[in-house]
Design a protein around this motif. Structure first.
Motif, PDB file in Angstrom:
ATOM      1  N   ALA A 160       0.776  -1.307  -0.054  1.00  9.68           N
ATOM      2  CA  ALA A 160       0.015   0.086  -0.057  1.00  9.68           C
ATOM      3  C   ALA A 160       0.849   1.273   0.015  1.00  9.68           C
ATOM      4  O   ALA A 160       1.800   1.542   0.932  1.00  9.68           O
ATOM      5  CB  ALA A 160      -0.992   0.098   1.232  1.00  9.68           C
ATOM      6  N   LEU A 161       0.724   2.194  -0.938  1.00 13.16           N
ATOM      7  CA  LEU A 161       1.527   3.256  -1.081  1.00 13.16           C
ATOM      8  C   LEU A 161       0.492   4.369  -0.108  1.00 13.16           C
ATOM      9  O   LEU A 161       1.262   5.255   0.320  1.00 13.16           O
ATOM     10  CB  LEU A 161       1.581   3.729  -2.532  1.00 13.16           C
ATOM     11  CG  LEU A 161       2.383   2.898  -3.282  1.00 13.16           C
ATOM     12  CD1 LEU A 161       2.547   3.460  -4.762  1.00 13.16           C
ATOM     13  CD2 LEU A 161       3.953   2.680  -2.752  1.00 13.16           C
ATOM     14  N   PHE A 162      -0.704   4.266  -0.436  1.00 13.23           N
ATOM     15  CA  PHE A 162      -1.553   5.471   0.265  1.00 13.23           C
ATOM     16  C   PHE A 162      -2.918   4.869   0.637  1.00 13.23           C
ATOM     17  O   PHE A 162      -3.300   3.721  -0.235  1.00 13.23           O
ATOM     18  CB  PHE A 162      -1.702   6.713  -0.652  1.00 13.23           C
ATOM     19  CG  PHE A 162      -2.166   6.372  -1.830  1.00 13.23           C
ATOM     20  CD1 PHE A 162      -3.585   6.490  -2.159  1.00 13.23           C
ATOM     21  CD2 PHE A 162      -1.313   6.107  -3.190  1.00 13.23           C
ATOM     22  CE1 PHE A 162      -3.876   6.208  -3.576  1.00 13.23           C
ATOM     23  CE2 PHE A 162      -1.705   5.811  -4.203  1.00 13.23           C
ATOM     24  CZ  PHE A 162      -3.245   6.113  -4.359  1.00 13.23           C
ATOM     25  N   HIS A 163      -3.760   5.457   1.516  1.00 15.03           N
ATOM     26  CA  HIS A 163      -5.142   4.938   1.740  1.00 15.03           C
ATOM     27  C   HIS A 163      -6.018   6.389   1.499  1.00 15.03           C
ATOM     28  O   HIS A 163      -5.567   7.371   1.672  1.00 15.03           O
ATOM     29  CB  HIS A 163      -5.199   4.689   3.121  1.00 15.03           C
ATOM     30  CG  HIS A 163      -4.669   3.432   3.459  1.00 15.03           C
ATOM     31  ND1 HIS A 163      -3.399   3.260   3.711  1.00 15.03           N
ATOM     32  CD2 HIS A 163      -5.109   2.172   3.623  1.00 15.03           C
ATOM     33  CE1 HIS A 163      -3.199   2.091   4.271  1.00 15.03           C
ATOM     34  NE2 HIS A 163      -4.026   1.473   3.895  1.00 15.03           N
ATOM     35  N   THR A 164      -7.368   5.963   0.702  1.00 16.06           N
ATOM     36  CA  THR A 164      -7.947   7.135   0.430  1.00 16.06           C
ATOM     37  C   THR A 164      -9.343   6.816   0.275  1.00 16.06           C
ATOM     38  O   THR A 164      -9.703   5.616  -0.045  1.00 16.06           O
ATOM     39  CB  THR A 164      -7.335   7.867  -1.008  1.00 16.06           C
ATOM     40  OG1 THR A 164      -8.135   8.880  -1.442  1.00 16.06           O
ATOM     41  CG2 THR A 164      -7.695   6.646  -2.286  1.00 16.06           C
ATOM     42  N   ILE A 174      -8.655  -2.312  -3.418  1.00 16.73           N
ATOM     43  CA  ILE A 174      -7.609  -1.677  -4.144  1.00 16.73           C
ATOM     44  C   ILE A 174      -8.297  -0.777  -5.060  1.00 16.73           C
ATOM     45  O   ILE A 174      -9.019  -1.329  -5.940  1.00 16.73           O
ATOM     46  CB  ILE A 174      -6.653  -2.528  -4.823  1.00 16.73           C
ATOM     47  CG1 ILE A 174      -5.860  -3.320  -3.463  1.00 16.73           C
ATOM     48  CG2 ILE A 174      -5.587  -1.840  -5.781  1.00 16.73           C
ATOM     49  CD1 ILE A 174      -5.053  -4.384  -4.170  1.00 16.73           C
ATOM     50  N   SER A 178      -0.442   1.354  -8.818  1.00 17.81           N
ATOM     51  CA  SER A 178       0.664   2.343  -9.330  1.00 17.81           C
ATOM     52  C   SER A 178       1.678   1.607 -10.274  1.00 17.81           C
ATOM     53  O   SER A 178       2.117   1.995 -11.235  1.00 17.81           O
ATOM     54  CB  SER A 178       1.332   2.997  -8.128  1.00 17.81           C
ATOM     55  OG  SER A 178       2.439   3.622  -8.394  1.00 17.81           O
ATOM     56  N   GLY A 195      -3.068   1.705  -4.250  1.00 20.95           N
ATOM     57  CA  GLY A 195      -3.845   2.611  -3.325  1.00 20.95           C
ATOM     58  C   GLY A 195      -4.979   1.954  -2.804  1.00 20.95           C
ATOM     59  O   GLY A 195      -5.577   1.304  -3.601  1.00 20.95           O
ATOM     60  N   LYS A 198     -10.015   3.572   1.966  1.00 23.22           N
ATOM     61  CA  LYS A 198     -10.253   3.683   3.395  1.00 23.22           C
ATOM     62  C   LYS A 198     -11.763   4.360   3.751  1.00 23.22           C
ATOM     63  O   LYS A 198     -12.402   4.782   2.796  1.00 23.22           O
ATOM     64  CB  LYS A 198      -9.195   4.462   4.093  1.00 23.22           C
ATOM     65  CG  LYS A 198      -9.371   5.997   4.046  1.00 23.22           C
ATOM     66  CD  LYS A 198      -8.224   6.646   4.676  1.00 23.22           C
ATOM     67  CE  LYS A 198      -8.320   8.086   4.681  1.00 23.22           C
ATOM     68  NZ  LYS A 198      -7.631   8.899   5.583  1.00 23.22           N
TER      69      LYS A 198
END
Length: 200
Positions: A160-164, A174, A178, A195, A198
């Motif tokens: 995970a590079l980021f949560h959004t 997911i 990326s 990514g 969330k």
């Protein structure tokens, strides 16, 4: 009739001699019996010792066989894994080439690929063909792409590079990939960079 004292003495002597002989025979028989009993006891002890030794040797032999079989199975497993995963580092290096090819095809503007622009069209088609061919080679050797958009996040396969927050999507799925991931014979060679959705 009067019996001669000499004859009486001789008869008594014979009687005594017969008794002595019987006693000697009886004693000899008892000694033989004792010796035979002693010998049987020794033989029984020796037999018990030999049986115990045989049991120990049989146990050791069985253990040695089991150990040898375990070593053989471990060696066979290592050889099989070496055959499957021996190309792992080579595959990792080739993934960078696959990434560059993918970026190159994506960077070509689709509206520019026309018959009146034959050089760009040929170049693009060549890149696509090369990308397709490299994926065929990967598949042949057990290397498969991980493009998990919409799948549940799995820490063994994804990074995970980021949560959004994303409207209409469940948390933990997911939303964006990326960088494509790869698995070699079911083992994650490179996790997909993603990514993750969330809760808002």
């Amino acid at each position: 009739l009067r019996t001669s004292p000499r004859l009486l003495c001789a008869a008594t002597q014979q009687k005594n001699t017969g008794q002595n002989l019987e006693e000697d025979q009886s004693q000899s028989h008892n000694e033989q019996k004792a010796e035979s009993s002693s010998a049987e006891k020794v033989f029984a002890e020796e037999k018990a010792k030999l049986e115990e030794q045989l049991k120990e040797m049989t146990d050791k032999y069985r253990r040695a066989l089991a150990d040898a079989e375990n070593v053989r199975q471990r060696s066979q497993k290592l050889v099989e894994e070496a055959k499957l995963y021996g190309i792992q580092s080579f595959c990792k290096d080739l993934l960078e080439v696959a990434d560059i090819l993918e970026k190159a095809t994506e960077s070509v503007p689709k509206e520019e690929i026309k018959d009146d622009n034959p050089h760009l069209k040929s170049l693009y088609e060549g890149l696509v063909m090369t990308e397709v061919q490299i994926q065929k080679v990967f598949k042949k050797h057990g290397l498969l792409r991980l493009n998990p958009v919409g799948a549940k996040f799995d820490p063994y396969e994804h990074e995970a590079l980021f949560h959004t927050p994303v409207e209409g999507q469940e948390a933990g799925t997911i939303a964006l990939v990326s960088k494509i991931g790869y698995k070699l014979h079911g083992r994650t060679l490179r996790p997909a960079l993603v990514g993750v959705v969330k809760d808002p």
